[in-house]
Write a protein that holds these residues in place. Structure first.
Motif, PDB file in Angstrom:
ATOM      1  N   THR A  32     -57.272 -63.008  69.466  1.00 59.29           N
ATOM      2  CA  THR A  32     -56.741 -63.000  68.104  1.00 59.29           C
ATOM      3  C   THR A  32     -56.245 -64.374  67.648  1.00 59.29           C
ATOM      4  O   THR A  32     -55.866 -64.541  66.494  1.00 59.29           O
ATOM      5  CB  THR A  32     -55.535 -62.036  68.007  1.00 59.29           C
ATOM      6  OG1 THR A  32     -54.602 -62.376  69.046  1.00 59.29           O
ATOM      7  CG2 THR A  32     -55.949 -60.591  68.155  1.00 59.29           C
ATOM      8  N   ALA A  33     -56.249 -65.352  68.548  1.00 60.46           N
ATOM      9  CA  ALA A  33     -55.575 -66.628  68.243  1.00 60.46           C
ATOM     10  C   ALA A  33     -56.301 -67.468  67.199  1.00 60.46           C
ATOM     11  O   ALA A  33     -55.683 -68.023  66.301  1.00 60.46           O
ATOM     12  CB  ALA A  33     -55.385 -67.434  69.519  1.00 60.46           C
ATOM     13  N   LEU A  34     -57.611 -67.568  67.328  1.00 64.43           N
ATOM     14  CA  LEU A  34     -58.377 -68.416  66.405  1.00 64.43           C
ATOM     15  C   LEU A  34     -58.803 -67.596  65.200  1.00 64.43           C
ATOM     16  O   LEU A  34     -59.541 -66.612  65.327  1.00 64.43           O
ATOM     17  CB  LEU A  34     -59.597 -69.009  67.128  1.00 64.43           C
ATOM     18  CG  LEU A  34     -60.451 -69.983  66.305  1.00 64.43           C
ATOM     19  CD1 LEU A  34     -59.651 -71.198  65.859  1.00 64.43           C
ATOM     20  CD2 LEU A  34     -61.680 -70.419  67.112  1.00 64.43           C
ATOM     21  N   LYS A  35     -58.331 -68.008  64.015  1.00 67.93           N
ATOM     22  CA  LYS A  35     -58.527 -67.194  62.814  1.00 67.93           C
ATOM     23  C   LYS A  35     -59.755 -67.612  62.008  1.00 67.93           C
ATOM     24  O   LYS A  35     -60.077 -66.973  61.012  1.00 67.93           O
ATOM     25  CB  LYS A  35     -57.292 -67.302  61.907  1.00 67.93           C
ATOM     26  CG  LYS A  35     -55.969 -67.031  62.602  1.00 67.93           C
ATOM     27  CD  LYS A  35     -55.829 -65.584  63.028  1.00 67.93           C
ATOM     28  CE  LYS A  35     -54.432 -65.295  63.572  1.00 67.93           C
ATOM     29  NZ  LYS A  35     -54.335 -63.947  64.141  1.00 67.93           N
ATOM     30  N   THR A  36     -60.403 -68.704  62.383  1.00 67.70           N
ATOM     31  CA  THR A  36     -61.550 -69.192  61.620  1.00 67.70           C
ATOM     32  C   THR A  36     -62.768 -69.342  62.529  1.00 67.70           C
ATOM     33  O   THR A  36     -62.632 -69.587  63.733  1.00 67.70           O
ATOM     34  CB  THR A  36     -61.242 -70.576  61.007  1.00 67.70           C
ATOM     35  OG1 THR A  36     -60.664 -71.417  62.012  1.00 67.70           O
ATOM     36  CG2 THR A  36     -60.285 -70.473  59.839  1.00 67.70           C
ATOM     37  N   ALA A  37     -63.973 -69.190  61.954  1.00 68.14           N
ATOM     38  CA  ALA A  37     -65.218 -69.355  62.713  1.00 68.14           C
ATOM     39  C   ALA A  37     -65.846 -70.719  62.425  1.00 68.14           C
ATOM     40  O   ALA A  37     -66.482 -71.332  63.282  1.00 68.14           O
ATOM     41  CB  ALA A  37     -66.196 -68.245  62.359  1.00 68.14           C
ATOM     42  N   PRO A  41     -63.982 -75.557  66.402  1.00 70.10           N
ATOM     43  CA  PRO A  41     -62.930 -76.442  66.923  1.00 70.10           C
ATOM     44  C   PRO A  41     -63.484 -77.601  67.748  1.00 70.10           C
ATOM     45  O   PRO A  41     -62.831 -78.643  67.860  1.00 70.10           O
ATOM     46  CB  PRO A  41     -62.060 -75.507  67.777  1.00 70.10           C
ATOM     47  CG  PRO A  41     -62.814 -74.235  67.934  1.00 70.10           C
ATOM     48  CD  PRO A  41     -63.817 -74.159  66.832  1.00 70.10           C
ATOM     49  N   GLU A  42     -64.687 -77.429  68.271  1.00 69.57           N
ATOM     50  CA  GLU A  42     -65.324 -78.497  69.064  1.00 69.57           C
ATOM     51  C   GLU A  42     -65.504 -79.787  68.260  1.00 69.57           C
ATOM     52  O   GLU A  42     -65.671 -80.867  68.830  1.00 69.57           O
ATOM     53  CB  GLU A  42     -66.707 -78.055  69.586  1.00 69.57           C
ATOM     54  CG  GLU A  42     -66.669 -77.033  70.700  1.00 69.57           C
ATOM     55  CD  GLU A  42     -66.292 -75.635  70.217  1.00 69.57           C
ATOM     56  OE1 GLU A  42     -66.563 -75.295  69.040  1.00 69.57           O
ATOM     57  OE2 GLU A  42     -65.703 -74.872  71.020  1.00 69.57           O
ATOM     58  N   ALA A  43     -65.478 -79.667  66.931  1.00 65.53           N
ATOM     59  CA  ALA A  43     -65.629 -80.854  66.079  1.00 65.53           C
ATOM     60  C   ALA A  43     -64.564 -81.907  66.374  1.00 65.53           C
ATOM     61  O   ALA A  43     -64.767 -83.099  66.143  1.00 65.53           O
ATOM     62  CB  ALA A  43     -65.565 -80.452  64.604  1.00 65.53           C
ATOM     63  N   ALA A  44     -63.407 -81.458  66.903  1.00 69.45           N
ATOM     64  CA  ALA A  44     -62.311 -82.402  67.172  1.00 69.45           C
ATOM     65  C   ALA A  44     -62.436 -83.071  68.532  1.00 69.45           C
ATOM     66  O   ALA A  44     -61.778 -84.089  68.794  1.00 69.45           O
ATOM     67  CB  ALA A  44     -60.971 -81.687  67.077  1.00 69.45           C
ATOM     68  N   VAL A 118     -58.834 -73.611  61.816  1.00 68.09           N
ATOM     69  CA  VAL A 118     -59.457 -74.934  61.845  1.00 68.09           C
ATOM     70  C   VAL A 118     -60.022 -75.212  60.456  1.00 68.09           C
ATOM     71  O   VAL A 118     -60.775 -74.396  59.917  1.00 68.09           O
ATOM     72  CB  VAL A 118     -60.589 -75.008  62.900  1.00 68.09           C
ATOM     73  CG1 VAL A 118     -61.154 -76.424  62.967  1.00 68.09           C
ATOM     74  CG2 VAL A 118     -60.068 -74.592  64.280  1.00 68.09           C
ATOM     75  N   VAL A 119     -59.593 -76.322  59.862  1.00 63.59           N
ATOM     76  CA  VAL A 119     -60.059 -76.637  58.510  1.00 63.59           C
ATOM     77  C   VAL A 119     -60.587 -78.059  58.436  1.00 63.59           C
ATOM     78  O   VAL A 119     -60.126 -78.952  59.147  1.00 63.59           O
ATOM     79  CB  VAL A 119     -58.956 -76.431  57.440  1.00 63.59           C
ATOM     80  CG1 VAL A 119     -58.476 -74.997  57.418  1.00 63.59           C
ATOM     81  CG2 VAL A 119     -57.795 -77.375  57.663  1.00 63.59           C
ATOM     82  N   GLU A 120     -61.561 -78.247  57.548  1.00 63.60           N
ATOM     83  CA  GLU A 120     -62.162 -79.551  57.320  1.00 63.60           C
ATOM     84  C   GLU A 120     -61.540 -80.162  56.062  1.00 63.60           C
ATOM     85  O   GLU A 120     -61.260 -79.448  55.100  1.00 63.60           O
ATOM     86  CB  GLU A 120     -63.664 -79.353  57.093  1.00 63.60           C
ATOM     87  CG  GLU A 120     -64.495 -80.517  57.541  1.00 63.60           C
ATOM     88  CD  GLU A 120     -65.986 -80.173  57.518  1.00 63.60           C
ATOM     89  OE1 GLU A 120     -66.351 -78.981  57.454  1.00 63.60           O
ATOM     90  OE2 GLU A 120     -66.768 -81.125  57.560  1.00 63.60           O
ATOM     91  N   GLY A 121     -61.322 -81.460  56.062  1.00 66.12           N
ATOM     92  CA  GLY A 121     -60.753 -82.107  54.876  1.00 66.12           C
ATOM     93  C   GLY A 121     -59.264 -81.826  54.758  1.00 66.12           C
ATOM     94  O   GLY A 121     -58.617 -81.410  55.715  1.00 66.12           O
ATOM     95  N   GLU A 122     -58.719 -82.036  53.552  1.00 73.60           N
ATOM     96  CA  GLU A 122     -57.286 -81.836  53.326  1.00 73.60           C
ATOM     97  C   GLU A 122     -56.933 -80.347  53.448  1.00 73.60           C
ATOM     98  O   GLU A 122     -57.482 -79.531  52.710  1.00 73.60           O
ATOM     99  CB  GLU A 122     -56.918 -82.376  51.940  1.00 73.60           C
ATOM    100  CG  GLU A 122     -55.470 -82.175  51.544  1.00 73.60           C
ATOM    101  CD  GLU A 122     -54.469 -82.598  52.615  1.00 73.60           C
ATOM    102  OE1 GLU A 122     -54.593 -83.713  53.165  1.00 73.60           O
ATOM    103  OE2 GLU A 122     -53.553 -81.800  52.915  1.00 73.60           O
ATOM    104  N   PRO A 123     -56.049 -79.994  54.377  1.00 71.00           N
ATOM    105  CA  PRO A 123     -55.739 -78.568  54.577  1.00 71.00           C
ATOM    106  C   PRO A 123     -55.008 -77.918  53.399  1.00 71.00           C
ATOM    107  O   PRO A 123     -55.147 -76.711  53.183  1.00 71.00           O
ATOM    108  CB  PRO A 123     -54.847 -78.546  55.821  1.00 71.00           C
ATOM    109  CG  PRO A 123     -54.737 -79.932  56.314  1.00 71.00           C
ATOM    110  CD  PRO A 123     -55.375 -80.861  55.340  1.00 71.00           C
ATOM    111  N   ASP A 124     -54.248 -78.710  52.649  1.00 75.26           N
ATOM    112  CA  ASP A 124     -53.518 -78.146  51.512  1.00 75.26           C
ATOM    113  C   ASP A 124     -54.532 -77.566  50.525  1.00 75.26           C
ATOM    114  O   ASP A 124     -55.526 -78.206  50.199  1.00 75.26           O
ATOM    115  CB  ASP A 124     -52.696 -79.250  50.832  1.00 75.26           C
ATOM    116  CG  ASP A 124     -51.357 -78.722  50.356  1.00 75.26           C
ATOM    117  OD1 ASP A 124     -51.028 -77.567  50.675  1.00 75.26           O
ATOM    118  OD2 ASP A 124     -50.646 -79.465  49.660  1.00 75.26           O
TER     119      ASP A 124
END
Ligand SMILES: [Zn+2]
Length: 278
Positions: A32-37, A41-44, A118-124
């Motif tokens: 349940t920890a990772l909320k995005t597909a 996360p490997e991108a980092a 995990v988000v790309e670009g500005e998270p706001d």
């Protein structure tokens, strides 16, 4: 729940310790920890941690390609992982760095509400931050007055609503109302100019005081350690006037207040069915 000052000071500590460290890998330890597909996360991986920032009550682990947005919720903690055990107690996710160190997200209890986006670009502006209002800590007096008038509700609930102002929770809502000498059950649109002035000053002072305290620590405080006049101090003497601090209990939180300082001496009934509260 950790609020803005706790999360902010923790973000600063993590930046101090981990900025510049290159990520080797990110691994969720609970499904349940990772909320995005997407993005993965490997991108980092292979990139240095730029900094750990904060928005509202969220930590932002910024790498150049992506940012990990971490919400600790009630029982979540993000700490240096000395042991790096195979199955750590309450383990939710782990960031392992090329220098051998790691950060571990744990969550106490069984609620499983803490999470990583995990988000790309500005998270706001993106989930889970899309709905957040402006930061409480930097809200100017004019904006505060406008928002109070626009979203008329009880002051305590207004302060805790992350869509209106971000970063405050149950403890700071109690402390801010007390410092501003305002009833937690007062209606926001009915506050006069002088009350808004006091509220604006109280928000700043309560945040500054808590942040100064948190910055003296090596880890996030637990709520009983945090400075304050009324929160969780039912039955104690108000440090301003000496009256007894009172409580109104709700299912998931408690409103604490001083009758003399805040409600014209009125003691509010200790349940939600009271006529006074309706
Ligand atoms: Zn008082």
């Amino acid at each position: 729940m950790p609020e803005m000052p706790e999360v902010q000071a923790h973000a600063e500590r993590l930046t101090e310790a981990f900025a510049g460290a290159t990520l080797d890998r990110f691994r969720p330890l609970a499904f349940t920890a990772l909320k995005t597909a997407v993005p993965a996360p490997e991108a980092a991986a292979g990139h240095p941690l730029v900094e750990v920032g904060r928005r509202g009550k969220h930590l932002l682990l910024r790498f150049e390609p992506v940012t990990f947005v971490v919400h600790l919720m009630q029982g979540g903690r993000l700490r240096p992982d000395e042991k790096q055990a195979g199955k750590p107690r309450g383990g939710q996710a782990r960031w392992t760095f090329a220098d051998g160190r790691a950060l571990l997200l744990t969550e106490a209890g069984t609620e499983r509400k803490a999470g990583v986006w995990v988000v790309e670009g500005e998270p706001d502006g993106q989930e889970p931050l899309a709905e957040l209002g402006p930061e409480a800590a930097t809200l100017d007096r004019t904006t505060l007055g406008r928002l109070l008038a626009e979203q008329s509700m009880r002051l305590h609930g207004w302060l805790r609503d992350q869509r209106i102002v971000a970063g405050l929770g149950r403890r700071l809502a109690n402390e801010i109302c007390h410092r501003a000498r305002l009833s937690p059950f007062g209606t926001t649109a009915k506050l006069d100019e002088e009350a808004v002035d006091r509220l604006h000053a109280a928000i700043g002072a309560c945040i500054d005081e808590s942040l100064a305290y948190e910055r003296t620590r090596s880890d996030m405080s637990s709520s009983k350690d945090r400075p304050g006049a009324v929160h969780h101090r039912e039955g104690e003497a108000c440090p301003v006037c000496g009256d007894t601090v009172r409580a109104v209990e709700y299912r998931s939180y408690t409103v604490n207040y001083c009758p003399t300082c805040q409600t014209g001496g009125k003691v509010l009934a200790d349940n939600t069915t009271s006529k006074f509260l309706k």
